[in-house]
Write an enzyme that holds these catalytic residues in place. Structure first.
Site, PDB file in Angstrom:
ATOM      1  N   ASN A 174     -12.058 -22.308  32.038  1.00 55.92           N
ATOM      2  CA  ASN A 174     -13.476 -22.255  31.702  1.00 55.92           C
ATOM      3  C   ASN A 174     -13.758 -21.195  30.642  1.00 55.92           C
ATOM      4  OD1 ASN A 174     -13.592 -24.096  33.700  1.00 55.92           O
ATOM      5  ND2 ASN A 174     -14.587 -22.786  35.202  1.00 55.92           N
ATOM      6  N   ASP A 200     -17.036 -20.147  30.280  1.00 59.52           N
ATOM      7  CA  ASP A 200     -18.430 -19.767  30.545  1.00 59.52           C
ATOM      8  C   ASP A 200     -18.643 -18.308  30.953  1.00 59.52           C
ATOM      9  OD1 ASP A 200     -17.574 -19.776  33.252  1.00 59.52           O
ATOM     10  OD2 ASP A 200     -18.303 -21.810  33.589  1.00 59.52           O
ATOM     11  N   HIS A 211      -8.580 -21.182  27.608  1.00 62.72           N
ATOM     12  CA  HIS A 211      -9.281 -21.926  26.552  1.00 62.72           C
ATOM     13  C   HIS A 211     -10.335 -21.079  25.836  1.00 62.72           C
ATOM     14  CE1 HIS A 211      -7.988 -25.889  28.716  1.00 62.72           C
ATOM     15  NE2 HIS A 211      -7.023 -25.342  28.021  1.00 62.72           N
ATOM     16  N   CYS A 227     -19.902 -14.429   9.133  1.00 60.04           N
ATOM     17  CA  CYS A 227     -19.226 -13.136   9.306  1.00 60.04           C
ATOM     18  C   CYS A 227     -19.717 -12.181   8.223  1.00 60.04           C
ATOM     19  CB  CYS A 227     -17.731 -13.367   9.181  1.00 60.04           C
ATOM     20  SG  CYS A 227     -16.711 -11.882   9.259  1.00 60.04           S
ATOM     21  N   GLY A 232     -11.254 -27.219  41.249  1.00 57.56           N
ATOM     22  CA  GLY A 232     -12.230 -27.822  40.338  1.00 57.56           C
ATOM     23  C   GLY A 232     -11.700 -28.152  38.960  1.00 57.56           C
ATOM     24  N   SER A 280      -9.608 -31.316  36.795  1.00 57.89           N
ATOM     25  CA  SER A 280      -9.042 -32.669  36.853  1.00 57.89           C
ATOM     26  C   SER A 280      -7.537 -32.625  36.622  1.00 57.89           C
ATOM     27  CB  SER A 280      -9.721 -33.568  35.820  1.00 57.89           C
ATOM     28  OG  SER A 280      -9.509 -33.051  34.515  1.00 57.89           O
ATOM     29  N   ASN A 302     -11.036 -29.812  45.425  1.00 61.39           N
ATOM     30  CA  ASN A 302     -11.655 -30.647  44.401  1.00 61.39           C
ATOM     31  C   ASN A 302     -12.492 -31.713  45.092  1.00 61.39           C
ATOM     32  OD1 ASN A 302     -12.053 -32.612  42.183  1.00 61.39           O
ATOM     33  ND2 ASN A 302     -10.505 -31.398  41.116  1.00 61.39           N
ATOM     34  N   GLU A 306     -12.706 -34.658  44.046  1.00 62.03           N
ATOM     35  CA  GLU A 306     -11.979 -35.931  43.935  1.00 62.03           C
ATOM     36  C   GLU A 306     -10.482 -35.664  43.922  1.00 62.03           C
ATOM     37  OE1 GLU A 306     -13.416 -37.955  40.433  1.00 62.03           O
ATOM     38  OE2 GLU A 306     -15.481 -37.569  41.066  1.00 62.03           O
ATOM     39  N   ALA A 361     -16.366 -26.730  45.746  1.00 60.10           N
ATOM     40  CA  ALA A 361     -15.708 -25.419  45.709  1.00 60.10           C
ATOM     41  C   ALA A 361     -16.565 -24.348  46.390  1.00 60.10           C
ATOM     42  CB  ALA A 361     -15.421 -25.023  44.261  1.00 60.10           C
TER      43      ALA A 361
HETATM   44  C1  BJW Z   1     -15.482 -30.239  41.536  1.00 59.79           C
HETATM   45  C2  BJW Z   1     -16.837 -29.980  41.705  1.00 59.79           C
HETATM   46  C3  BJW Z   1     -17.210 -29.058  42.724  1.00 59.79           C
HETATM   47  C4  BJW Z   1     -16.612 -31.391  40.098  1.00 59.79           C
HETATM   48  N1  BJW Z   1     -16.260 -28.492  43.455  1.00 59.79           N
HETATM   49  N2  BJW Z   1     -14.575 -29.671  42.289  1.00 59.79           N
HETATM   50  C5  BJW Z   1      -1.541 -36.890  24.456  1.00 59.79           C
HETATM   51  C6  BJW Z   1      -2.369 -37.257  23.417  1.00 59.79           C
HETATM   52  C7  BJW Z   1      -3.118 -36.313  22.709  1.00 59.79           C
HETATM   53  C8  BJW Z   1      -3.024 -34.982  23.035  1.00 59.79           C
HETATM   54  C9  BJW Z   1      -2.201 -34.625  24.061  1.00 59.79           C
HETATM   55  C10 BJW Z   1      -1.471 -35.554  24.760  1.00 59.79           C
HETATM   56  N3  BJW Z   1      -0.763 -34.917  25.729  1.00 59.79           N
HETATM   57  C11 BJW Z   1      -1.070 -33.610  25.665  1.00 59.79           C
HETATM   58  C12 BJW Z   1      -1.924 -33.412  24.639  1.00 59.79           C
HETATM   59  C13 BJW Z   1      -2.481 -32.147  24.224  1.00 59.79           C
HETATM   60  C14 BJW Z   1      -3.881 -31.863  24.719  1.00 59.79           C
HETATM   61  C15 BJW Z   1      -4.111 -32.544  26.049  1.00 59.79           C
HETATM   62  O1  BJW Z   1      -3.762 -32.076  27.112  1.00 59.79           O
HETATM   63  N4  BJW Z   1      -4.781 -33.696  26.037  1.00 59.79           N
HETATM   64  C16 BJW Z   1      -4.995 -34.477  27.264  1.00 59.79           C
HETATM   65  C17 BJW Z   1      -6.455 -34.832  27.366  1.00 59.79           C
HETATM   66  C18 BJW Z   1      -4.084 -35.677  27.218  1.00 59.79           C
HETATM   67  N5  BJW Z   1      -3.926 -30.431  24.866  1.00 59.79           N
HETATM   68  C19 BJW Z   1      -4.223 -29.632  23.838  1.00 59.79           C
HETATM   69  O2  BJW Z   1      -4.506 -30.070  22.743  1.00 59.79           O
HETATM   70  C20 BJW Z   1      -4.140 -28.142  24.092  1.00 59.79           C
HETATM   71  N6  BJW Z   1      -3.357 -27.528  23.099  1.00 59.79           N
HETATM   72  C21 BJW Z   1      -2.067 -27.833  22.931  1.00 59.79           C
HETATM   73  O3  BJW Z   1      -1.477 -28.615  23.625  1.00 59.79           O
HETATM   74  O4  BJW Z   1      -1.491 -27.164  21.887  1.00 59.79           O
HETATM   75  C22 BJW Z   1      -0.162 -27.500  21.510  1.00 59.79           C
HETATM   76  C23 BJW Z   1       0.105 -26.847  20.177  1.00 59.79           C
HETATM   77  C24 BJW Z   1       1.166 -25.986  20.039  1.00 59.79           C
HETATM   78  C25 BJW Z   1       1.414 -25.396  18.798  1.00 59.79           C
HETATM   79  C26 BJW Z   1       0.580 -25.666  17.715  1.00 59.79           C
HETATM   80  C27 BJW Z   1      -0.490 -26.519  17.860  1.00 59.79           C
HETATM   81  C28 BJW Z   1      -0.732 -27.111  19.094  1.00 59.79           C
HETATM   82  C29 BJW Z   1      -5.531 -27.521  23.987  1.00 59.79           C
HETATM   83  C30 BJW Z   1      -6.458 -27.996  25.041  1.00 59.79           C
HETATM   84  C31 BJW Z   1      -7.864 -27.442  24.802  1.00 59.79           C
HETATM   85  C32 BJW Z   1      -8.886 -27.994  25.757  1.00 59.79           C
HETATM   86  N7  BJW Z   1     -10.187 -27.647  25.312  1.00 59.79           N
HETATM   87  C33 BJW Z   1     -11.340 -27.962  26.140  1.00 59.79           C
HETATM   88  C34 BJW Z   1     -12.631 -27.513  25.407  1.00 59.79           C
HETATM   89  C35 BJW Z   1     -12.765 -25.989  25.497  1.00 59.79           C
HETATM   90  C36 BJW Z   1     -13.941 -25.473  24.753  1.00 59.79           C
HETATM   91  C37 BJW Z   1     -15.251 -25.984  25.290  1.00 59.79           C
HETATM   92  O5  BJW Z   1     -15.644 -25.727  26.441  1.00 59.79           O
HETATM   93  O6  BJW Z   1     -15.950 -26.649  24.539  1.00 59.79           O
HETATM   94  O7  BJW Z   1     -11.230 -27.314  27.401  1.00 59.79           O
HETATM   95  S1  BJW Z   1     -11.432 -29.683  26.571  1.00 59.79           S
HETATM   96  C38 BJW Z   1     -12.007 -29.418  28.230  1.00 59.79           C
HETATM   97  O8  BJW Z   1     -11.000 -29.853  29.169  1.00 59.79           O
HETATM   98  C39 BJW Z   1     -12.110 -27.908  28.389  1.00 59.79           C
HETATM   99  C40 BJW Z   1     -11.573 -27.709  29.774  1.00 59.79           C
HETATM  100  O9  BJW Z   1     -11.143 -26.366  29.949  1.00 59.79           O
HETATM  101  C41 BJW Z   1     -10.463 -28.711  29.849  1.00 59.79           C
HETATM  102  C42 BJW Z   1     -10.042 -29.073  31.266  1.00 59.79           C
HETATM  103  O10 BJW Z   1     -11.082 -29.670  31.956  1.00 59.79           O
HETATM  104  P1  BJW Z   1     -11.354 -29.296  33.485  1.00 59.79           P
HETATM  105  O11 BJW Z   1     -11.728 -27.873  33.593  1.00 59.79           O
HETATM  106  O12 BJW Z   1     -10.236 -29.763  34.322  1.00 59.79           O
HETATM  107  O13 BJW Z   1     -12.696 -30.109  33.761  1.00 59.79           O
HETATM  108  P2  BJW Z   1     -12.894 -31.678  34.094  1.00 59.79           P
HETATM  109  O14 BJW Z   1     -14.282 -32.002  33.766  1.00 59.79           O
HETATM  110  O15 BJW Z   1     -11.824 -32.494  33.512  1.00 59.79           O
HETATM  111  O16 BJW Z   1     -12.684 -31.747  35.684  1.00 59.79           O
HETATM  112  C43 BJW Z   1     -13.604 -31.196  36.588  1.00 59.79           C
HETATM  113  C44 BJW Z   1     -13.056 -31.393  37.986  1.00 59.79           C
HETATM  114  O17 BJW Z   1     -13.897 -30.723  38.899  1.00 59.79           O
HETATM  115  C45 BJW Z   1     -12.981 -32.850  38.433  1.00 59.79           C
HETATM  116  O18 BJW Z   1     -11.691 -33.092  38.986  1.00 59.79           O
HETATM  117  C46 BJW Z   1     -14.064 -32.947  39.525  1.00 59.79           C
HETATM  118  O19 BJW Z   1     -13.697 -33.826  40.574  1.00 59.79           O
HETATM  119  C47 BJW Z   1     -14.124 -31.539  40.009  1.00 59.79           C
HETATM  120  N8  BJW Z   1     -15.428 -31.096  40.573  1.00 59.79           N
HETATM  121  N9  BJW Z   1     -17.592 -30.699  40.851  1.00 59.79           N
HETATM  122  C48 BJW Z   1     -14.992 -28.791  43.276  1.00 59.79           C
HETATM  123  N10 BJW Z   1     -18.557 -28.732  43.012  1.00 59.79           N
HETATM  124 ZN    ZN Z   2     -14.810 -12.686   8.173  1.00 59.95          ZN
END
Ligand code: BJW
Ligand code: ZN
Length: 236
Positions: free
Chosen positions: A98, A100, A115, A144, A183, A185, A209, A211, A227
């Site tokens: 997160n 936030d 992240h 900047c 929390g 996915s 989680n 789900e 959570a």
């Molecule tokens: C509850 C609840 C409650 C709800 N109680 N539970 C294949 C194709 C293309 C790309 C890739 C690939 N395989 C891998 C990649 C790379 C890619 C990736 O993983 N993609 C996948 C989608 C396939 N990864 C990257 O690109 C990463 N970088 C990388 O790999 O670099 C390599 C590299 C090396 C050297 C040079 C260059 C590159 C970077 C990933 C960055 C992710 N960024 C984001 C945005 C952040 C900024 C912003 O906020 O705007 O991060 S995307 C978004 O997803 C955010 C989150 O941190 C991240 C994960 O999501 P999270 O936290 O799991 O949330 P949700 O919504 O998915 O799930 C919520 C869960 O909560 C659910 O399960 C609900 O059930 C649950 N829930 N209420 C408990 N009350």
């Molecule tokens: Zn600068």
């Protein structure tokens, strides 16, 4: 629940991995699933370096509106339970996806932000990074002192995670007796890879989680629920 509570109580090295779900009860939208941000917006249009290159103002408008919404929310019982757990452990690392800042606001200290942080900005020209907490920002995109454009201090798809932060997360995970996964996915890598890493290193892995996730069936315990309700039961 009793067994999981005991594992957590007895462990001296604990790692917690959190995702957007832990902030859901504070009123912060998640990315995937019902009401998720990716239902309304396309990740490729907003959370990639290419999107920012194409239309920095559009990307900034999205971040500015999320920052403004975040400024009005508070940490919840889940965040607070994790801050409490930290005070009782010799070795404790909170690894969060997160951006936030709610874990720190709840009192967590040893937080690794995989992240980045939505409350920081970084210059695309000189690379300088600083905190920026004004909401809404007076000018979009912000600038900047060097004249370069500022970007949100977060990690977009296709970008590497901050190297030192990722290394410390891996190291803590390899040494953990218990990994608590809350929390997320568990679909975004490399963050999700910490789950199998802990399993392979022999840690007990507990999930909270609403789900199922791709890992749920193989874990030591996987609880379905909010959570903010599960964590206070696990961490008494
Ligand atoms: C509850 C609840 C409650 C709800 N109680 N539970 C294949 C194709 C293309 C790309 C890739 C690939 N395989 C891998 C990649 C790379 C890619 C990736 O993983 N993609 C996948 C989608 C396939 N990864 C990257 O690109 C990463 N970088 C990388 O790999 O670099 C390599 C590299 C090396 C050297 C040079 C260059 C590159 C970077 C990933 C960055 C992710 N960024 C984001 C945005 C952040 C900024 C912003 O906020 O705007 O991060 S995307 C978004 O997803 C955010 C989150 O941190 C991240 C994960 O999501 P999270 O936290 O799991 O949330 P949700 O919504 O998915 O799930 C919520 C869960 O909560 C659910 O399960 C609900 O059930 C649950 N829930 N209420 C408990 N009350
Ligand atoms: Zn600068």
């Amino acid at each position: 629940m009793k067994q999981a509570r005991e594992w957590l109580e007895c462990a001296s090295a604990v790692v917690v991995l959190t995702g957007a779900g832990i902030s859901a009860e504070s009123g912060v939208p998640t990315f995937r699933g019902q009401g998720g941000l990716w239902k309304q917006f396309r990740a490729e249009d907003l959370a990639t370096p290419e999107a920012f290159g194409r239309n920095p103002r559009l990307v900034w408008e999205w971040y500015d509106s999320r920052r403004t919404a975040l400024a009005a929310v508070e940490p919840n019982a889940g965040h607070r339970a994790l801050a409490r757990l930290e005070t009782r452990k010799a070795r404790f690392t909170l690894v969060t996806q997160n951006v936030d800042g709610l874990h720190e606001r709840a009192g967590s200290r040893n937080v690794l932000k995989l992240h980045g942080d939505i409350w920081t900005v970084r210059c695309v020209k000189c690379g300088r990074e600083r905190r920026e907490e004004r909401t809404p920002l007076p000018e979009l995109p912000p600038r900047c002192d060097c004249g370069g454009m500022l970007r949100p201090g977060v990690v977009w798809f296709g970008e590497p995670l901050p190297g030192d932060v990722w290394e410390r997360a891996e190291e803590a995970t390899r040494e953990a007796e218990v990994l608590l996964v809350v929390g997320t996915s568990a679909t975004v890598y490399p963050a999700a890879g910490l789950v199998p890493m802990a399993m392979n290193a022999g840690a007990r892995v507990i999930e909270c989680n609403m789900e199922e996730t791709p890992f749920s069936s193989g874990l030591d315990r996987s609880f379905r629920g909010r959570a903010g309700e599960l964590l206070p039961q696990l961490i008494v």
